[in-house]
Design a protein around this motif. Structure first.
Motif, short mmCIF file in Angstrom:
data_model
loop_
_atom_site.label_atom_id
_atom_site.label_comp_id
_atom_site.label_asym_id
_atom_site.label_seq_id
_atom_site.Cartn_x
_atom_site.Cartn_y
_atom_site.Cartn_z
N MET A 74 2.96 8.41 18.98
CA MET A 74 1.42 7.75 18.11
C MET A 74 1.25 7.03 16.49
O MET A 74 1.32 6.99 15.96
CB MET A 74 0.68 8.06 18.83
N SER A 75 1.76 8.93 16.07
CA SER A 75 2.17 9.00 14.50
C SER A 75 2.47 7.98 14.02
O SER A 75 2.34 7.04 12.50
CB SER A 75 1.36 10.17 14.05
N GLU A 76 3.78 8.01 13.75
CA GLU A 76 4.90 7.25 14.49
C GLU A 76 4.62 5.80 13.77
O GLU A 76 5.42 5.13 12.96
CB GLU A 76 6.11 8.31 14.82
N LEU A 77 4.06 5.31 15.09
CA LEU A 77 3.40 4.24 15.51
C LEU A 77 2.99 4.27 13.50
O LEU A 77 2.46 2.73 13.53
CB LEU A 77 2.97 3.60 16.31
N LEU A 78 1.73 4.87 13.66
CA LEU A 78 0.65 4.48 12.95
C LEU A 78 1.45 3.88 11.27
O LEU A 78 1.37 3.06 10.57
CB LEU A 78 -0.25 5.57 12.85
N LYS A 79 3.00 5.16 11.30
CA LYS A 79 3.08 4.66 9.94
C LYS A 79 4.02 3.95 9.81
O LYS A 79 4.13 3.46 8.56
CB LYS A 79 3.72 6.62 9.52
N GLN A 80 4.92 3.74 10.96
CA GLN A 80 5.08 2.17 10.72
C GLN A 80 4.46 1.28 10.84
O GLN A 80 4.39 0.10 9.51
CB GLN A 80 5.87 2.25 12.02
N ALA A 81 3.52 1.09 10.84
CA ALA A 81 2.57 0.28 10.71
C ALA A 81 1.82 -0.09 9.49
O ALA A 81 1.38 -1.06 8.83
CB ALA A 81 1.12 0.06 11.58
N ALA A 82 2.00 1.24 9.17
CA ALA A 82 1.30 1.02 7.90
C ALA A 82 2.06 0.63 5.87
O ALA A 82 1.63 -0.02 5.47
CB ALA A 82 1.34 2.62 7.76
N ILE A 83 3.53 0.63 6.43
CA ILE A 83 4.84 0.17 6.15
C ILE A 83 4.12 -1.47 6.27
O ILE A 83 5.20 -1.96 4.93
CB ILE A 83 6.05 0.93 6.23
N ALA A 84 4.42 -1.89 7.12
CA ALA A 84 4.39 -2.87 6.98
C ALA A 84 3.16 -4.00 6.60
O ALA A 84 3.29 -4.82 6.24
CB ALA A 84 4.70 -4.01 8.48
N SER A 85 2.40 -3.07 6.32
CA SER A 85 0.43 -3.86 5.92
C SER A 85 0.36 -3.98 4.96
O SER A 85 -0.23 -2.94 4.37
CB SER A 85 -0.11 -3.54 7.15
N GLU A 86 0.36 -4.97 4.11
CA GLU A 86 0.35 -5.01 2.67
C GLU A 86 -1.26 -4.61 2.61
O GLU A 86 -1.39 -4.18 1.36
CB GLU A 86 0.37 -6.73 2.42
N GLN A 87 -2.39 -4.62 3.28
CA GLN A 87 -3.08 -3.74 2.74
C GLN A 87 -3.24 -2.53 3.70
O GLN A 87 -4.12 -1.13 2.09
CB GLN A 87 -4.80 -4.51 4.14
N CYS A 88 -2.45 -1.91 4.09
CA CYS A 88 -2.29 -0.97 4.25
C CYS A 88 -1.41 0.48 2.79
O CYS A 88 -1.95 1.33 2.00
CB CYS A 88 -1.58 -0.06 5.20
N LYS A 89 -0.85 -0.74 2.60
CA LYS A 89 0.34 -0.28 1.68
C LYS A 89 -0.68 -0.17 0.10
O LYS A 89 -0.53 0.60 -0.65
CB LYS A 89 1.36 -0.92 1.28
N LEU A 90 -1.92 -1.21 0.64
CA LEU A 90 -2.96 -1.26 -1.11
C LEU A 90 -3.44 0.19 -0.64
O LEU A 90 -4.02 0.93 -2.13
CB LEU A 90 -3.38 -2.35 -1.21
N ILE A 91 -4.15 0.51 0.24
CA ILE A 91 -5.19 1.90 -0.25
C ILE A 91 -4.70 3.03 0.19
O ILE A 91 -4.74 3.58 -0.41
CB ILE A 91 -6.51 1.25 0.57
N SER A 92 -3.26 3.32 0.38
CA SER A 92 -2.68 4.11 0.99
C SER A 92 -1.83 4.75 -0.65
O SER A 92 -1.57 6.04 -1.31
CB SER A 92 -0.68 4.14 1.59
N THR A 93 -2.52 3.73 -1.68
CA THR A 93 -1.98 4.29 -3.38
C THR A 93 -3.34 5.46 -3.78
O THR A 93 -3.57 5.29 -4.88
CB THR A 93 -2.26 2.89 -4.38
N VAL A 94 -4.70 5.45 -3.01
CA VAL A 94 -6.02 6.10 -3.31
C VAL A 94 -5.48 7.06 -2.74
O VAL A 94 -4.82 7.56 -2.13
CB VAL A 94 -6.73 5.04 -2.49
N PRO A 95 -6.08 8.30 -3.82
CA PRO A 95 -5.83 9.49 -3.42
C PRO A 95 -6.28 10.32 -2.72
O PRO A 95 -7.67 9.93 -1.87
CB PRO A 95 -5.59 10.74 -4.88
N GLY A 96 -5.55 10.56 -1.34
CA GLY A 96 -6.10 11.14 -0.26
C GLY A 96 -6.33 10.29 0.24
O GLY A 96 -6.59 10.75 2.13
#
Length: 344
Positions: free
Chosen positions: A200-222
């Protein structure tokens, strides 16, 4: 219902039965209907579009999209905001009337419709959390069973995992063979759940890579892939909040207020909203607080100043609050996070 005087519909959603109240602008009830699921779909198609309201619950997103596609203005209202409008005894028609009454208020706070991406992320997080909860229950049961035979293990799942093989192999610890077999069976269940959680964690990591919004907020520390996907699943673009503080207040990271007579009383954080998401954000803030290089940005200096005069739990919540505010700004502006350099 084709009455042109209908201003708003309040619908009490069910799995197979739906109770509908039609109201005019003055709040007078024009009709009551009880529909089956197939009749409800015909109602959506054949009714002139107006405002329709229902509580946020399983199925509300499905019916919300269906009504929105038919031209209705959809209002999905959190259950706690509907309850004050419930008159007399609770039944399905009274619930529908309360929903319509709540939805007629111009200041009512509503839940936005989620996209397919948000629903998929939300479902993945819920399944993952279910596996984690089940794993915790299995580990606790194993501890309790061993305790009945005087075998104790220090706190910590990883500590227990390392100690378990020696416990099962020790023939002199007084553990009967049938109990040893039961614990071994539970250990297999534990290992299976570990695999499921990792998947499940791997699915979420792949989804975070594919989502522009997730990539955007992943630049925030933490904010990593787990927190970013949970946040996007909950708030989407964040445009439903007028300012950053509104999003942190929705998440329950601001002080609870009880003020009257001009005297302001602030307590501990309100803990409102999404408990799961708030927990993830606080965990991310805790990791950041421990591991970040505080000399490289003004955020690190800010944490240091807070630690000098506040308890570490207060600092942790303040940092989580700040991270959520930064996430709102990043989401609504469409720009990646850029740390201010540390003042010399």
């Amino acid at each position: 219902m084709t009455n042109s005087n209908v201003y708003i519909y309040g619908i009490d959603l069910g799995k197979n039965c739906f109770h509908i109240i039609a109201m005019d602008k003055q709040g007078h009830i024009l009709s009551r209907q009880k529909l089956t699921r197939s009749q409800m779909k015909k109602f959506v198609i054949n009714t002139p579009p107006t405002t329709v309201c229902f509580e946020a619950c399983p199925g509300s997103q499905y019916w919300g999209r269906m009504f929105a596609d038919a031209g209705f203005e959809v209002k999905i209202i959190p259950a706690q905001f509907v309850k004050p409008y419930l008159k007399s005894n609770k039944n399905d028609f009274n619930d529908a009337a309360a929903i319509a009454e709540a939805g007629s208020r111009g200041s009512m706070r509503c839940v936005p419709l989620k996209t397919d991406e948000q629903l998929a992320l939300q479902a993945t997080h819920r399944v993952r959390q279910r596996f984690i909860t089940e794993r915790t229950a299995v580990v606790n049961q194993m501890r309790a069973l061993l305790l009945e035979y005087g075998i104790t293990v220090p706190v910590g799942r990883k500590v227990f995992e390392r100690a378990l093989p020696s416990i099962l192999e020790d023939a002199d610890n007084g553990l009967p063979d049938f109990m040893r077999a039961l614990v071994f069976r539970l250990r297999e269940r534990w290992q299976y759940l570990d695999v499921q959680i990792d998947e499940m964690s791997e699915l979420l990591k792949q989804a975070a890579i594919a989502s522009e919004q997730c990539k955007l907020i992943s630049t925030v520390p933490g904010i990593g892939p787990i927190v970013s996907t949970a946040l996007i699943a909950a708030v989407g673009s964040g445009n439903q909040f007028k300012r950053a503080r509104d999003m942190s207040a929705w998440l329950g990271l601001v002080p609870k207020q009880y003020s009257t007579g001009g005297k302001s009383n602030l307590g501990s954080i309100s803990k409102r909203g999404n408990t799961y998401l708030r927990t993830l954000v606080i965990q991310g803030a805790k990791a950041l607080k421990i591991h970040m290089n505080r000399e490289q940005s003004s955020l690190g200096k800010w944490i240091g100043r807070l630690e000098a005069s506040h308890h570490h739990h207060v600092v942790l919540i303040a940092l989580a609050n700040k991270l959520i505010r930064i996430c709102w700004k990043v989401l609504t502006s469409g720009r990646e996070y850029q740390a201010y350099p540390s003042a010399v």
